[in-house]
Motif scaffolding. Structure first.
Motif, PDB file in Angstrom:
ATOM      1  N   VAL A   1      -8.857  -4.940 -23.451  1.00 38.25           N
ATOM      2  CA  VAL A   1      -9.795  -4.656 -24.375  1.00 38.25           C
ATOM      3  C   VAL A   1      -9.335  -4.029 -25.601  1.00 38.25           C
ATOM      4  O   VAL A   1      -8.658  -3.032 -25.492  1.00 38.25           O
ATOM      5  CB  VAL A   1     -11.047  -3.987 -23.675  1.00 38.25           C
ATOM      6  N   ALA A   2      -9.748  -4.608 -26.527  1.00 38.07           N
ATOM      7  CA  ALA A   2      -9.518  -4.092 -28.024  1.00 38.07           C
ATOM      8  C   ALA A   2     -10.171  -2.812 -28.285  1.00 38.07           C
ATOM      9  O   ALA A   2     -11.330  -2.947 -28.222  1.00 38.07           O
ATOM     10  CB  ALA A   2      -9.669  -5.065 -29.177  1.00 38.07           C
ATOM     11  N   THR A   3      -9.536  -1.844 -28.506  1.00 39.60           N
ATOM     12  CA  THR A   3     -10.161  -0.509 -28.881  1.00 39.60           C
ATOM     13  C   THR A   3     -10.127  -0.036 -30.420  1.00 39.60           C
ATOM     14  O   THR A   3     -10.196   0.915 -30.976  1.00 39.60           O
ATOM     15  CB  THR A   3      -9.682   0.491 -28.157  1.00 39.60           C
ATOM     16  N   GLY A   4      -9.505  -1.096 -31.167  1.00 42.12           N
ATOM     17  CA  GLY A   4      -8.995  -0.823 -32.499  1.00 42.12           C
ATOM     18  C   GLY A   4      -7.629  -0.930 -32.731  1.00 42.12           C
ATOM     19  O   GLY A   4      -6.946  -1.271 -32.030  1.00 42.12           O
ATOM     20  N   GLN A   5      -7.213  -1.133 -33.971  1.00 48.65           N
ATOM     21  CA  GLN A   5      -6.071  -1.320 -34.156  1.00 48.65           C
ATOM     22  C   GLN A   5      -4.947  -0.379 -33.827  1.00 48.65           C
ATOM     23  O   GLN A   5      -5.182   0.805 -33.939  1.00 48.65           O
ATOM     24  CB  GLN A   5      -5.795  -1.732 -35.828  1.00 48.65           C
ATOM     25  N   ARG A   6      -3.902  -0.706 -33.147  1.00 45.70           N
ATOM     26  CA  ARG A   6      -2.867   0.241 -32.766  1.00 45.70           C
ATOM     27  C   ARG A   6      -2.074   0.746 -34.055  1.00 45.70           C
ATOM     28  O   ARG A   6      -2.079   0.185 -35.260  1.00 45.70           O
ATOM     29  CB  ARG A   6      -1.633  -0.515 -32.037  1.00 45.70           C
ATOM     30  N   ILE A  11       2.975  -1.238 -34.071  1.00 48.05           N
ATOM     31  CA  ILE A  11       2.907  -2.692 -33.975  1.00 48.05           C
ATOM     32  C   ILE A  11       4.188  -3.089 -34.600  1.00 48.05           C
ATOM     33  O   ILE A  11       4.811  -4.156 -34.286  1.00 48.05           O
ATOM     34  CB  ILE A  11       1.812  -3.418 -35.159  1.00 48.05           C
ATOM     35  N   VAL A  34       3.097   0.445 -23.369  1.00 50.44           N
ATOM     36  CA  VAL A  34       2.366  -0.662 -23.935  1.00 50.44           C
ATOM     37  C   VAL A  34       2.811  -1.978 -24.185  1.00 50.44           C
ATOM     38  O   VAL A  34       2.334  -2.868 -24.658  1.00 50.44           O
ATOM     39  CB  VAL A  34       1.703  -0.147 -25.274  1.00 50.44           C
TER      40      VAL A  34
END
Lengths: 134, 288
Positions: A1-6, A11, A34
Motif C-alpha cells: 500500500v502506498a503511503t507517500g513517496q519514499r 529511491i 525495503v
C-alpha cells in the motif's frame, strides 16, 4: 500500500542497486528491509519479490548470522543496525545461512544514508567470501 | 486558478524564427489564485516579460524555484519587481547541504556574472527553504517534494479548493524504475502528481533522442506519458522543450503524444504542449 513517496535518496539508492551485480540490501530509517537486488537474492536464497519487506527482527534472525568463531551475532550488532544507530560506515565478516539452507561466508559493508533531513536509511553491500574472496 | 506560461523551453533560451510559436524563453509559469495572489513557478528568462506585465500594481509576489540550474533562475536579474522598493518578494527553493538558498542564488546575482548584488536590490526580499510539510500561501495549500533530477530539485503542488496544479519541469522518474509496474511510493513525484487537475511535466526528449541522454535528468515522451497516465492527471502540459526542437518538430511531437496518449486510453484533449503566453484556467479541461 502506498503511503507517500519514499525519500528521494532511498529511491535513488534503490535505482542504483537494481542495476548492480554487487549484492546490496536497503533498509529504511526504521531498519525495515525495503529492497534488495537480484544479486543479493542469489546469496540470500530468495528474490525480494518473493520475500517482501522484512522487519529488523525478521531479517536479523532469518539468515542465522554468526561470526567467524561461530558465535551468533545479535541483530543490534549486525553492520546495518550499527550503521543506522551510530550513523557511520561499518564493515564485518559473517557467516549466514540462506533461506534455501546454503551456508555462506560474506563480507558486509554498511553505510548510513544521511540527508539534510537526517538519517533516511542504510545500504549494505556484501559479497561472498566463498568464491576465493579474501 | 488562472495559469499563464511565460517560458516553456528547457536548458537555454532559444529565440528565433524557428521557435516563434512555442517560444524560446526558459521555464516560468504564473499562477494567480482566486484572491489575486501571484505565485511564480521558476525564474527562467520568461520571468522578464511577466515582470513587465505585472507593472507596479502587484507588490507581493512569491517565486517558487524548483532548482537553481541557470535555465530556472536566469531571468531573476531582469524581473522588474525586484527593483521596486514597494515590492515584497519571497523566493522559495530547495535546501542544499553546502550553502543557504540566498547564498547559492547570490553566486549568480554577483560579480562577475552580474552588475548588481543581492543586497543592492531595493525590494523587500526574503529567501525561504521550501518546507517538507504543507504550507499556505493565500487561499492555496502548497506542497513540495524532492524529485529525480541532477542536484537538489523540487516539484510543487498547489491546491486551491478542488483544483490542483502540479509542476515538475525537470524530472527523470523512469531512471532505474518501471513506471508502469513499480509501487507508487517508489516512483519519484508520484504522490505529488497523483490526480492533479493540471500537470506540468518535463518532456524534453523524443524516444529516439533519449538513449544518448539517459541520466541527464529529463524525460522522454513515452516516460512522461506513462507517468501522467499512472498518476491519473486530468490534463497534461508537456514542458521544458529541448532548445533544438523547432516549432515544426514540436507539431509532429504533439501528434505523436496524442496518438500514444489515446492508445493508453486517454482523451486527445488532455495532452498539450506548453506554449509561451498560453493562458488557461487550471480546471478548464476537467472531464465532466
Amino acid at each position: 500500500v502506498a503511503t507517500g513517496q519514499r525519500p528521494i535518496e532511498l529511491i535513488h539508492a534503490r535505482n542504483l542497486i537494481t542495476g548492480l551485480s554487487t549484492p546490496a540490501f536497503l533498509v529504511d530509517e526504521d531498519g525495515v528491509v525495503v529492497f534488495y537486488n537480484d544479486a543479493a537474492g542469489m546469496i540470500l536464497g530468495r528474490r525480494f519479490e518473493e520475500s517482501g519487506h522484512m522487519a529488523p527482527d525478521e531479517w536479523g534472525t532469518a539468515f542465522e548470522p554468526v561470526d567467524r568463531d561461530g558465535k551468533p551475532v545479535p541483530v543490534e550488532e549486525l553492520p546495518l543496525s550499527i550503521a543506522l544507530r551510530q550513523a557511520r560506515p561499518v564493515y564485518s565478516r559473517l557467516r549466514i545461512r540462506s533461506l534455501d539452507g546454503q551456508e555462506h561466508e560474506i563480507h558486509v559493508s554498511a553505510i548510513p544514508i544521511l540527508t539534510m533531513e537526517g538519517l533516511r536509511g542504510a545500504l549494505a553491500l556484501f559479497w561472498s567470501a566463498d568464491e576465493g574472496g579474501a | 486558478v488562472r495559469v499563464k506560461i511565460w517560458g516553456a523551453r528547457g536548458s537555454v533560451p532559444s529565440p528565433g524564427p524557428e521557435t516563434n510559436r512555442y517560444g524560446g524563453n526558459t521555464s516560468c509559469v504564473e499562477v494567480e489564485l482566486s484572491d489575486g495572489t501571484i505565485l511564480v513557478l521558476d525564474a527562467g528568462t520568461g520571468i522578464r516579460s511577466l515582470g513587465v506585465a505585472l507593472g507596479g500594481e502587484r507588490t507581493r509576489i512569491n517565486i517558487l524555484l524548483t532548482h537553481l540550474h541557470l535555465d530556472h533562475i536566469q531571468g531573476l536579474m531582469f524581473f522588474a519587481p525586484l527593483f521596486r522598493p514597494t515590492s515584497e518578494i519571497v523566493i522559495w527553493g530547495p535546501e542544499a547541504p553546502d550553502a543557504s538558498l540566498q547564498d547559492r542564488i547570490a553566486r549568480y546575482i554577483s560579480a562577475p556574472l552580474s552588475p548588481v548584488e543581492v543586497r543592492e536590490l531595493p525590494c523587500q526580499l526574503s529567501f525561504r527553504d521550501s518546507p517538507h510539510t504543507e504550507w499556505q500561501i493565500g487561499p492555496a495549500t502548497l506542497r513540495s517534494a524532492s524529485v529525480t533530477h541532477r542536484g537538489p530539485t523540487l516539484g510543487y503542488r498547489i491546491t486551491e479548493g478542488d483544483t490542483s496544479l502540479c509542476y515538475i519541469p525537470d524530472h527523470e522518474p523512469a531512471i532505474g524504475t518501471d513506471l508502469l509496474r513499480d509501487d507508487p511510493d517508489w516512483i519519484s513525484g508520484f504522490e505529488l502528481a497523483r490526480g492533479a487537475t493540471l500537470l506540468f511535466h518535463d518532456c524534453q526528449y523524443s524516444d529516439t533522442e533519449y538513449p544518448t541522454h539517459i541520466g541527464w535528468g529529463h524525460s522522454r515522451l513515452s516516460d512522461t506519458l506513462a507517468f501522467a497516465h499512472r498518476v491519473e492527471a486530468e490534463h497534461v502540459m508537456l514542458f521544458h522543450h529541448d532548445p533544438m526542437h523547432s516549432d515544426d518538430f514540436l507539431d509532429v511531437f504533439h501528434g505523436a503524444a496524442v496518438e500514444r496518449w489515446t492508445a493508453l486510453g486517454g482523451r486527445a484533449s488532455q495532452i498539450e504542449l506548453a506554449t509561451e503566453r498560453r493562458e488557461l484556467d487550471a480546471a478548464a479541461n476537467r472531464a465532466a
